[in-house]
Write a protein that holds these residues in place. Structure first.
Motif, PDB file in Angstrom:
ATOM      1  N   TYR A  14       0.796  -1.235   0.000  1.00 40.17           N
ATOM      2  CA  TYR A  14       0.000   0.000   0.000  1.00 40.17           C
ATOM      3  C   TYR A  14       0.823   1.277   0.000  1.00 40.17           C
ATOM      4  O   TYR A  14       0.464   2.256  -0.663  1.00 40.17           O
ATOM      5  N   LEU A  15       1.928   1.312   0.730  1.00 42.53           N
ATOM      6  CA  LEU A  15       2.638   2.577   0.925  1.00 42.53           C
ATOM      7  C   LEU A  15       3.298   3.063  -0.361  1.00 42.53           C
ATOM      8  O   LEU A  15       3.599   2.296  -1.272  1.00 42.53           O
ATOM      9  N   SER A  16       3.537   4.362  -0.393  1.00 43.96           N
ATOM     10  CA  SER A  16       4.194   5.002  -1.524  1.00 43.96           C
ATOM     11  C   SER A  16       5.603   4.427  -1.725  1.00 43.96           C
ATOM     12  O   SER A  16       6.252   3.996  -0.755  1.00 43.96           O
ATOM     13  N   TYR A  18       8.092   6.038  -1.985  1.00 43.74           N
ATOM     14  CA  TYR A  18       8.994   6.935  -1.261  1.00 43.74           C
ATOM     15  C   TYR A  18       8.886   6.766   0.260  1.00 43.74           C
ATOM     16  O   TYR A  18       9.627   7.411   1.014  1.00 43.74           O
ATOM     17  N   ALA A  19       7.972   5.904   0.707  1.00 49.19           N
ATOM     18  CA  ALA A  19       7.779   5.690   2.141  1.00 49.19           C
ATOM     19  C   ALA A  19       8.910   4.840   2.714  1.00 49.19           C
ATOM     20  O   ALA A  19       9.598   4.102   1.994  1.00 49.19           O
ATOM     21  N   LEU A  93      -0.332  10.999   1.967  1.00 49.19           N
ATOM     22  CA  LEU A  93       0.777  10.742   1.045  1.00 49.19           C
ATOM     23  C   LEU A  93       1.189   9.273   1.011  1.00 49.19           C
ATOM     24  O   LEU A  93       2.134   8.916   0.308  1.00 49.19           O
ATOM     25  N   ARG A  94       0.503   8.445   1.764  1.00 48.53           N
ATOM     26  CA  ARG A  94       0.801   7.007   1.865  1.00 48.53           C
ATOM     27  C   ARG A  94       2.231   6.766   2.348  1.00 48.53           C
ATOM     28  O   ARG A  94       2.951   5.914   1.855  1.00 48.53           O
ATOM     29  N   LEU A  95       2.614   7.559   3.357  1.00 44.64           N
ATOM     30  CA  LEU A  95       3.893   7.354   4.018  1.00 44.64           C
ATOM     31  C   LEU A  95       3.679   6.515   5.277  1.00 44.64           C
ATOM     32  O   LEU A  95       2.547   6.159   5.613  1.00 44.64           O
ATOM     33  N   MET A 230       2.655  15.158  -3.168  1.00 43.01           N
ATOM     34  CA  MET A 230       2.072  13.899  -3.613  1.00 43.01           C
ATOM     35  C   MET A 230       2.932  13.230  -4.680  1.00 43.01           C
ATOM     36  O   MET A 230       3.281  13.847  -5.689  1.00 43.01           O
ATOM     37  N   ASP A 231       3.302  11.967  -4.408  1.00 43.95           N
ATOM     38  CA  ASP A 231       4.072  11.147  -5.354  1.00 43.95           C
ATOM     39  C   ASP A 231       5.386  11.804  -5.759  1.00 43.95           C
ATOM     40  O   ASP A 231       5.846  11.700  -6.896  1.00 43.95           O
TER      41      ASP A 231
END
Length: 333
Positions: A14-16, A18-19, A93-95, A230-231
């Motif tokens: 699920y996470l970005s 960049y997370a 941001l899905r971090l 974002m992204d």
């Protein structure tokens, strides 16, 4: 598969990109068995939440020294507001929300009594910075000197949360911005509550960009961070909102943080901390056993350990010790 491993798999899915993934942590200074339920950053968050330094923040100054009223922020409520801002941004941001929350809850553990006045006082005598002290708290002061043994990523975020810091994770970058957003927002609210600032005094050009109320300004700043990060591999604001926030921060310094009506007692707090420091330097035997043992450890000196002890005090406890050492008691026969 254990619950922890399932949660780590969910992060991967699920996470970005960049997370910071829990399974990719650089680890702890001392190796220890993994928890079967919680990923590493969740464990760090829990350790901070349950430590003594975290609880003491409820009686440490944020901006106004010992205000008469129940609704002014303390260092603890500031920390909780920073955490909420940071979690909102990280989630959008899905971090890694656990990492950003752990950094947020620990970022001010080393703040001394009386807010930045106390920090200036200790800096004058030894060279003190609350971000570095927060790292000392989690590495070598908590748990009777054993420390909390937190992951590298959490300690990096704590160390680099100040404006000039350079966090190595996006979660740390989120925290660094969330800290400024939180204190600008709630310090305005407290200043208005204290009667030293009104909404109309905030420059019109700032209000035109950020909003005409605390709620709108907070919403604008948080949304702007999310939209422009974002992204992307960096956490940032738009130039317009970032500039307005910097202008608002400068306005707060000139109208609130340096306001003699709001900060008139700070000289007394600085003198109190200085006198406690000098007294303990001359009377090391008055330090608790944990701190006396720490003086003998490599890399430590008495000046550092006295700073450690004073920085851990609440406002109330510092005043109590000052009265004990310097105020005469009534004589009874």
């Amino acid at each position: 598969m254990r619950i922890r491993e399932q949660l780590e798999e969910r992060e991967l899915e699920y996470l970005s990109p960049y997370a910071t993934l829990s399974r990719n942590s650089k680890g702890r200074d001392r190796e220890e068995p993994e928890c079967d339920i919680r990923p590493v950053f969740q464990r760090d968050r829990d350790r901070i939440l349950h430590c003594k330094a975290f609880r003491r923040m409820k009686q440490k100054t944020q901006v106004f020294l010992q205000p008469k009223g129940d609704h002014y922020r303390t260092r603890l409520t500031h920390t909780l507001e920073v955490s909420q801002n940071a979690r909102t941004i990280a989630k959008a941001l899905r971090l890694n929300e656990d990492l950003v929350e752990a950094i947020a809850l620990g970022h001010d553990l080393g703040h001394p009594p009386f807010g930045h006045a106390g920090e200036r006082a200790l800096n004058m005598v030894f060279g003190f910075a609350h971000n570095k002290q927060s790292v000392r708290v989690v590495e070598c002061i908590e748990r009777q000197g054993a420390g909390l043994n937190l992951t590298w990523e959490v300690r990096d975020g704590i160390l680099n949360h100040k404006t000039a810091g350079s966090p190595h994770t996006l979660e740390g970058q989120v925290l660094r911005l969330s800290d400024k957003i939180a204190y600008i927002h709630h310090d305005i609210d407290d200043a208005m509550r204290g009667g030293i600032l009104t909404e109309e005094e905030i420059p019109k050009e700032i209000r035109n960009t950020l909003g005409n109320s605390g709620k709108r300004r907070l919403d604008t700043m948080v949304h702007d961070v999310i939209v422009h990060s974002m992204d992307r591999p960096k956490i940032k604001m738009s130039e317009e909102v970032s500039g307005a926030m910097a202008d608002l921060r400068n306005f707060m310094f000139s109208h609130v943080y340096m306001n003699p009506n709001a900060k008139g007692e700070e000289d007394k707090a600085i003198q109190l901390v200085h006198q406690l420091y000098e007294y303990y330097i001359r009377h090391l035997e008055l330090l608790p056993e944990q701190f006396l043992r720490a003086i003998e450890l490599p890399g430590n000196c008495r000046e550092q350990i006295v700073c450690d002890y004073i920085a851990g005090m609440t406002d109330n406890y510092a005043v109590k010790k000052y009265e004990e050492y310097f105020m005469p008691e009534a004589w009874t026969n």
